[in-house]
Design a protein around this motif. Sequence first.
Motif, short mmCIF file in Angstrom:
data_model
loop_
_atom_site.label_atom_id
_atom_site.label_comp_id
_atom_site.label_asym_id
_atom_site.label_seq_id
_atom_site.Cartn_x
_atom_site.Cartn_y
_atom_site.Cartn_z
N VAL A 125 -73.76 23.10 16.73
CA VAL A 125 -74.57 23.21 15.51
C VAL A 125 -76.07 23.13 15.79
CG1 VAL A 125 -75.20 21.95 13.40
CG2 VAL A 125 -72.82 22.58 13.82
N PRO A 126 -76.55 22.15 16.58
CA PRO A 126 -78.00 22.10 16.83
C PRO A 126 -78.53 23.34 17.56
CG PRO A 126 -76.95 20.02 17.46
CD PRO A 126 -75.86 21.01 17.22
N LEU A 127 -77.64 24.07 18.25
CA LEU A 127 -78.06 25.23 19.02
C LEU A 127 -78.06 26.52 18.21
CD1 LEU A 127 -76.05 24.50 22.31
CD2 LEU A 127 -78.43 23.90 21.79
N ILE A 128 -77.44 26.49 17.02
CA ILE A 128 -77.34 27.71 16.22
C ILE A 128 -78.12 27.63 14.91
CG2 ILE A 128 -75.08 28.23 17.21
CD1 ILE A 128 -73.78 27.30 14.63
N GLU A 129 -78.69 26.49 14.61
CA GLU A 129 -79.38 26.32 13.32
C GLU A 129 -80.56 27.27 13.16
OE1 GLU A 129 -78.85 21.84 11.74
OE2 GLU A 129 -79.94 22.00 13.62
N HIS A 130 -81.15 27.69 14.27
CA HIS A 130 -82.34 28.55 14.20
C HIS A 130 -82.00 30.00 13.89
CE1 HIS A 130 -80.74 29.69 18.12
NE2 HIS A 130 -81.48 30.77 18.03
N ALA A 131 -80.74 30.39 14.07
CA ALA A 131 -80.39 31.81 14.08
C ALA A 131 -80.21 32.37 12.67
CB ALA A 131 -79.11 32.02 14.88
N ASP A 132 -80.65 33.60 12.49
CA ASP A 132 -80.46 34.28 11.21
C ASP A 132 -79.01 34.71 11.01
OD1 ASP A 132 -83.21 34.10 10.65
OD2 ASP A 132 -83.61 35.97 11.74
N GLN A 133 -78.35 35.04 12.10
CA GLN A 133 -76.93 35.36 12.03
C GLN A 133 -76.19 34.73 13.20
OE1 GLN A 133 -76.82 39.69 11.98
NE2 GLN A 133 -76.58 39.80 14.20
N ILE A 134 -74.91 34.44 12.99
CA ILE A 134 -74.10 33.72 13.97
C ILE A 134 -72.81 34.48 14.21
CG2 ILE A 134 -72.87 31.55 14.45
CD1 ILE A 134 -74.86 30.28 12.33
N LYS A 135 -72.45 34.63 15.48
CA LYS A 135 -71.18 35.23 15.86
C LYS A 135 -70.40 34.23 16.70
CE LYS A 135 -73.33 39.81 16.03
NZ LYS A 135 -73.86 40.87 16.92
N ILE A 136 -69.13 34.08 16.41
CA ILE A 136 -68.27 33.22 17.22
C ILE A 136 -67.26 34.10 17.93
CG2 ILE A 136 -66.57 31.36 17.21
CD1 ILE A 136 -67.99 30.17 14.81
N VAL A 137 -67.20 33.97 19.25
CA VAL A 137 -66.38 34.85 20.08
C VAL A 137 -65.28 34.04 20.74
CG1 VAL A 137 -66.34 36.42 22.04
CG2 VAL A 137 -68.31 36.40 20.49
N SER A 138 -64.06 34.52 20.57
CA SER A 138 -62.88 33.99 21.25
C SER A 138 -61.77 34.99 20.98
CB SER A 138 -62.53 32.59 20.70
OG SER A 138 -61.44 32.03 21.41
N ASN A 139 -60.52 34.62 21.23
CA ASN A 139 -59.44 35.43 20.69
C ASN A 139 -59.61 35.42 19.17
OD1 ASN A 139 -58.56 33.71 23.11
ND2 ASN A 139 -57.22 35.49 23.20
N PRO A 140 -59.42 36.55 18.48
CA PRO A 140 -59.79 36.62 17.07
C PRO A 140 -59.23 35.51 16.19
CG PRO A 140 -59.45 38.82 17.89
CD PRO A 140 -59.06 37.89 19.01
N LEU A 141 -57.97 35.09 16.40
CA LEU A 141 -57.43 34.03 15.55
C LEU A 141 -58.05 32.68 15.88
CD1 LEU A 141 -54.51 36.03 16.01
CD2 LEU A 141 -54.26 34.72 13.91
N HIS A 142 -58.36 32.45 17.14
CA HIS A 142 -59.04 31.21 17.51
C HIS A 142 -60.47 31.20 16.95
CE1 HIS A 142 -60.91 28.45 20.71
NE2 HIS A 142 -60.25 27.69 19.86
N ALA A 143 -61.13 32.34 17.00
CA ALA A 143 -62.47 32.43 16.42
C ALA A 143 -62.43 32.19 14.92
CB ALA A 143 -63.09 33.79 16.73
N GLN A 144 -61.39 32.67 14.25
CA GLN A 144 -61.25 32.41 12.82
C GLN A 144 -61.10 30.92 12.56
OE1 GLN A 144 -58.03 34.50 10.88
NE2 GLN A 144 -58.31 33.39 8.96
N LYS A 145 -60.33 30.24 13.40
CA LYS A 145 -60.19 28.78 13.29
C LYS A 145 -61.56 28.09 13.42
CE LYS A 145 -57.97 24.90 15.70
NZ LYS A 145 -56.99 24.56 16.78
N ALA A 146 -62.35 28.53 14.39
CA ALA A 146 -63.68 27.94 14.58
C ALA A 146 -64.57 28.20 13.38
CB ALA A 146 -64.32 28.50 15.85
N ARG A 147 -64.44 29.38 12.77
CA ARG A 147 -65.24 29.66 11.57
C ARG A 147 -64.82 28.77 10.40
NH1 ARG A 147 -64.75 35.05 13.74
NH2 ARG A 147 -63.00 35.56 12.36
N LEU A 148 -63.52 28.49 10.30
CA LEU A 148 -63.06 27.54 9.29
C LEU A 148 -63.70 26.18 9.49
CD1 LEU A 148 -59.22 28.31 9.09
CD2 LEU A 148 -60.82 28.42 7.17
N TYR A 149 -63.78 25.74 10.74
CA TYR A 149 -64.39 24.45 11.04
C TYR A 149 -65.88 24.46 10.70
CZ TYR A 149 -60.26 22.74 13.59
OH TYR A 149 -59.02 22.29 13.93
#
Length: 201
Positions: A125-149
């Motif tokens: 979180v402290p490393l992404i607060e500056h960004a205008d847009q955020i992408k989370i990369v993993s296996n797509p279902l795992h990335a979806q889990k991270a987006r839920l979090y």
Amino acid sequence: MNRKTLVALGLFGVAAWGEFVHWRASRALTRASLPARTEAVVVLGYRDTGEQANVLNRWRVRAALRSVDSTLAGTTVIFSGGSGAASVPEAVLMADYAVKACGFTGKIEVETESRSTWQNVENVVPLIEHADQIKIVSNPLHAQKARLYLRELRPDLAGRLVRAADYRLGEAWPLKPLFALYGLRDLARTQRKLASRGEAS
């Protein structure tokens, strides 16, 4: 219709289902794009045990690098993952692979303390607060889990999530049905856990 044809149709159906589940997950809880000048691309690690990134983590690095939007003023690629069973944190191993094997010369950050997906998200979180847009990369279902979090932890940042390039039609297609089965079960558990947290609060 003979037996071979039925088997072929069955295999095609299973493969198509795996593709659909991954395609849908890659788009869940994201926008196609946002007005942005900067972005953060977060790469989640998976169980490195040696002194170099494993096959799955190498794929995740490549998916992250193809997710970078070269038209923006600035991109930070953030590798997240602790050491686990390895002597070197998986975030460091992935960063090394990005630079030495893939030739990436952009800005990199590493987060080396996480031991779970929840910690991955919490610690970046402290490393992404500056960004205008955020992408989370993993296996797509795992990335979806991270987006839920992220939506649970920081709804304001979750509003900046856009699609990564971690889904490609036909890529690793024999594995997608297996990943889909595991990922859907894991997502169901995650959603139940988050719902129970909400009821308790």
